[in-house]
Design a protein around this motif. Structure first.
Motif, PDB file in Angstrom:
ATOM      1  N   SER A 105     -11.138  18.300  48.390  1.00  0.00           N
ATOM      2  CA  SER A 105      -9.784  18.820  48.543  1.00  0.00           C
ATOM      3  C   SER A 105      -9.687  19.865  49.643  1.00  0.00           C
ATOM      4  O   SER A 105      -8.593  20.180  50.106  1.00  0.00           O
ATOM      5  CB  SER A 105      -9.302  19.430  47.223  1.00  0.00           C
ATOM      6  OG  SER A 105     -10.147  20.505  46.837  1.00  0.00           O
ATOM      7  N   LYS A 150      -7.567  20.853  34.697  1.00  0.00           N
ATOM      8  CA  LYS A 150      -7.336  19.726  35.595  1.00  0.00           C
ATOM      9  C   LYS A 150      -8.587  19.481  36.431  1.00  0.00           C
ATOM     10  O   LYS A 150      -9.160  20.408  37.000  1.00  0.00           O
ATOM     11  CB  LYS A 150      -6.138  20.021  36.501  1.00  0.00           C
ATOM     12  CG  LYS A 150      -5.771  18.888  37.442  1.00  0.00           C
ATOM     13  CD  LYS A 150      -4.551  19.270  38.272  1.00  0.00           C
ATOM     14  CE  LYS A 150      -4.191  18.168  39.262  1.00  0.00           C
ATOM     15  NZ  LYS A 150      -3.003  18.551  40.085  1.00  0.00           N
ATOM     16  N   LEU A 175      -9.939  27.109  38.203  1.00  0.00           N
ATOM     17  CA  LEU A 175      -9.428  25.828  37.744  1.00  0.00           C
ATOM     18  C   LEU A 175      -8.027  25.975  37.170  1.00  0.00           C
ATOM     19  O   LEU A 175      -7.618  27.060  36.748  1.00  0.00           O
ATOM     20  CB  LEU A 175     -10.372  25.243  36.690  1.00  0.00           C
ATOM     21  CG  LEU A 175     -11.816  24.986  37.140  1.00  0.00           C
ATOM     22  CD1 LEU A 175     -12.680  24.624  35.950  1.00  0.00           C
ATOM     23  CD2 LEU A 175     -11.864  23.889  38.187  1.00  0.00           C
ATOM     24  N   ASP A 176      -7.313  24.870  37.124  1.00  0.00           N
ATOM     25  CA  ASP A 176      -5.952  24.842  36.602  1.00  0.00           C
ATOM     26  C   ASP A 176      -5.994  24.522  35.109  1.00  0.00           C
ATOM     27  O   ASP A 176      -6.271  23.388  34.722  1.00  0.00           O
ATOM     28  CB  ASP A 176      -5.140  23.790  37.371  1.00  0.00           C
ATOM     29  CG  ASP A 176      -3.686  23.745  36.934  1.00  0.00           C
ATOM     30  OD1 ASP A 176      -3.259  24.649  36.177  1.00  0.00           O
ATOM     31  OD2 ASP A 176      -2.970  22.810  37.343  1.00  0.00           O
ATOM     32  N   LEU A 209     -10.521  18.674  39.551  1.00  0.00           N
ATOM     33  CA  LEU A 209     -10.260  18.703  40.982  1.00  0.00           C
ATOM     34  C   LEU A 209     -11.186  17.727  41.703  1.00  0.00           C
ATOM     35  O   LEU A 209     -12.314  17.474  41.246  1.00  0.00           O
ATOM     36  CB  LEU A 209     -10.471  20.119  41.521  1.00  0.00           C
ATOM     37  CG  LEU A 209      -9.616  21.205  40.850  1.00  0.00           C
ATOM     38  CD1 LEU A 209      -9.969  22.572  41.408  1.00  0.00           C
ATOM     39  CD2 LEU A 209      -8.134  20.908  41.045  1.00  0.00           C
ATOM     40  N   HIS A 234     -13.111  17.913  44.281  1.00  0.00           N
ATOM     41  CA  HIS A 234     -14.411  18.404  44.740  1.00  0.00           C
ATOM     42  C   HIS A 234     -15.333  18.800  43.593  1.00  0.00           C
ATOM     43  O   HIS A 234     -16.490  19.144  43.813  1.00  0.00           O
ATOM     44  CB  HIS A 234     -14.223  19.608  45.669  1.00  0.00           C
ATOM     45  CG  HIS A 234     -13.706  20.830  44.970  1.00  0.00           C
ATOM     46  ND1 HIS A 234     -12.372  20.993  44.653  1.00  0.00           N
ATOM     47  CD2 HIS A 234     -14.331  21.940  44.500  1.00  0.00           C
ATOM     48  CE1 HIS A 234     -12.208  22.148  44.046  1.00  0.00           C
ATOM     49  NE2 HIS A 234     -13.373  22.741  43.926  1.00  0.00           N
TER      50      HIS A 234
END
Length: 318
Positions: free
Chosen positions: A294, A50, A28-29, A52, A54
């Motif tokens: 994504s 962040k 993950l970001d 996402l 999916h």
């Protein structure tokens, strides 16, 4: 500040539990991170990622009791939370990531927020010192329970308010320690309630569904989920759309349909994927995009979990 134990495994555990599938923090970001120790009180970490397309985690809360009878220094109580539905703004003009739309560079993005709190025996045992220990909560505070355990915690609106307070406050230095400590005591109180109030939890669900209006609210939520198959919606957003709090919504949904909101939504997405693939003749790439994934690999993994086969394998068999 360094945790007594590296938090990576604990982070991955709560993320995986919330997502119902393996989900690792390094995938993950990370947009915000804060780790701190309040002297003589508690260690805590806040990690914001962040969200996402999916990833569709369920809001999750867990209390972990670490006994370690032979290693008193390793004893502690942990509270771990994973919630989504919040947004984070990277603009320097917006304090604590709360978007105030004060400049053109404000870009608030949906997040997964993980909170981890560790309470030490030196902080907890004074609450029961000199008292006759009678309840499980008191035994836990006094570290009289011999076996370690973990239990889910009801993520009600009271807890959510405290977590939002921890994200959005503007205190610093000594005042921050005082404020955060007060909020953490409240979290600890609500977390320990789940050890003694399970019957109240059950009656709470039954009372809520006793009215036709309450049942209509859950049915309305189900319809919104079906209408948003290609647009994942958070539980927070869904609860606002139907005009109820998240706690009522999740419990009511499970009571009426025998499944969680996440499990229902994922099942419907995959059934719709089968329809698009084999009735409409769309490609795997097209279906993946229509359902908000994504990448094809994330869609393929979810599809295989639901059907037992990858999309291309099922196409070949047909």
């Amino acid at each position: 500040m360094t945790y007594l134990c590296p938090p990576m495994q604990q982070l991955n555990d709560i993320l995986t539990l919330a997502n119902r599938n393996p989900l690792l923090s390094h995938e993950l970001d990370l947009v915000y991170e804060k780790e701190k120790q309040i002297p003589g009180s508690v260690q805590y970490g806040i990690y914001r990622y962040k969200l996402l397309p999916h990833v569709t985690p369920e809001d999750t809360a867990v209390l972990v009791y670490n006994s370690h009878p032979q290693q008193s220094k390793e004893r502690n109580i942990e509270l771990r939370f994973c919630i989504n539905g919040n947004k984070y703004c990277n603009s320097k003009t917006c304090a604590n990531g709360v978007c105030k739309k004060t400049s053109d560079d404000c870009t608030a993005e949906p997040t997964i927020d993980v909170f981890m709190f560790r309470f030490s025996p030196s902080y907890l045992t004074p609450f029961v010192k000199g008292k006759t220990i009678t309840t499980k909560s008191e035994r836990v505070l006094a570290f009289k329970e011999k076996q370690s355990f973990s239990t889910t915690v009801n993520l009600c609106s009271r807890i959510r308010t405290v977590l939002e307070n921890l994200l959005q406050h503007n205190y610093s230095n000594a005042l921050e320690n005082i404020y955060v400590n007060s909020q953490l005591q409240t979290l600890l109180l609500y977390g320990l309630e789940c050890l003694t109030d399970q019957k109240a939890e059950e009656s709470f669900v039954c009372r809520f569904l006793a009215t036709d209006n309450a049942k209509d609210t859950i049915l309305q939520a189900r319809e919104i989920l079906l209408q948003r198959i290609g647009e994942p919606i958070t539980i927070k957003e869904l609860s606002r759309k139907v005009g109820t709090n998240e706690c009522y919504l999740k419990k009511g949904f499970k009571e009426m349909f025998g499944t969680t909101i996440f499990e229902f939504y994922q099942s419907q997405r995959m059934e719709h994927a089968k329809y698009l693939l084999y009735e409409k003749g769309l490609s795997v790439t097209e279906v993946s995009a229509l359902l908000g994934y994504s990448s094809i690999s994330h869609f393929s993994t979810a599809f295989k979990k639901h059907t037992g086969l990858k999309p291309c394998e099922l196409l070949f068999r047909s």
